[in-house]
Design an enzyme around this catalytic site. Sequence first.
Site, short mmCIF file in Angstrom:
data_model
loop_
_atom_site.label_atom_id
_atom_site.label_comp_id
_atom_site.label_asym_id
_atom_site.label_seq_id
_atom_site.Cartn_x
_atom_site.Cartn_y
_atom_site.Cartn_z
N ASP A 98 1.74 58.26 51.32
CA ASP A 98 0.40 58.95 52.13
C ASP A 98 -0.46 57.67 52.50
O ASP A 98 0.29 56.43 52.46
CB ASP A 98 -0.28 59.73 51.09
CG ASP A 98 -0.92 58.99 49.88
OD1 ASP A 98 -0.67 57.67 49.86
OD2 ASP A 98 -1.23 59.61 48.90
N CYS A 153 2.43 56.29 47.12
CA CYS A 153 1.08 56.67 47.10
C CYS A 153 0.47 55.61 46.49
O CYS A 153 0.43 54.51 46.16
CB CYS A 153 1.10 58.09 46.81
SG CYS A 153 1.28 58.51 44.86
N THR A 179 -1.09 55.77 43.36
CA THR A 179 -0.61 55.53 41.82
C THR A 179 0.70 55.82 41.96
O THR A 179 1.36 55.44 40.73
CB THR A 179 -1.35 56.46 40.79
OG1 THR A 179 -1.18 57.81 41.35
CG2 THR A 179 -2.92 56.14 40.99
N HIS A 208 20.19 54.87 33.19
CA HIS A 208 20.34 55.83 32.06
C HIS A 208 19.79 57.15 32.60
O HIS A 208 20.54 58.30 31.89
CB HIS A 208 19.34 55.62 30.61
CG HIS A 208 19.57 54.50 29.81
ND1 HIS A 208 18.93 54.35 28.83
CD2 HIS A 208 20.60 53.66 30.06
CE1 HIS A 208 19.80 53.15 28.13
NE2 HIS A 208 20.75 53.00 28.95
N HIS A 248 24.83 59.46 29.01
CA HIS A 248 23.76 59.66 29.76
C HIS A 248 23.95 60.72 30.77
O HIS A 248 23.03 61.51 30.91
CB HIS A 248 23.30 58.51 30.41
CG HIS A 248 22.94 57.19 29.58
ND1 HIS A 248 21.92 57.36 28.74
CD2 HIS A 248 23.61 56.03 29.45
CE1 HIS A 248 21.95 56.09 27.93
NE2 HIS A 248 23.03 55.45 28.35
#
Length: 147
Positions: free
Chosen positions: A8, A65, A67, A98, A133
Amino acid sequence: MKVIISGDHAGMTIRNEVKSLLEEKGIEFEDIGCSCETSVDYPDYALPAAKRVANGEFDRGILICGTGIGMSIAANKVKGIRCALTHDVYSAKLTRQHNDSNMIAMGERVIGPGLAREIAEVWLETEFDGGRHANRIGKIASYEDEQ
Ligand code: RB5
């Protein structure tokens, strides 16, 4: 490997940094992020990218973005997507080994472009460990199939 990038208005600098990394490494990519003269809604840019990873058109996706949180939440709503919010190199490596993450999200209000580049590079180069995993990821996929 084919990589899709999106972001964004709050992640333009890191998006450009990651694109220059991909260019240097000769990795094919498409950027579907906003051109960002104005504020946009991050789900409108995370969901289309996640869908195109989930449908196999792209192997991996990188979301940026402010955060990284909103875009990672949105991407993880798409069946088959394992998007990791990564702001350190150790997590970037481990989420490949993992979790076999097929997308990462980063936040430009959290880390700078230099670290973002290192994270993206390590994440792109690290293989999935498989084994136990794979069994754990299979449990997530089974849950998705039940829905
Ligand atoms: C935009 O202001 C910001 O909310 C967005 O980039 C992202 O950080 C959301 O999680």
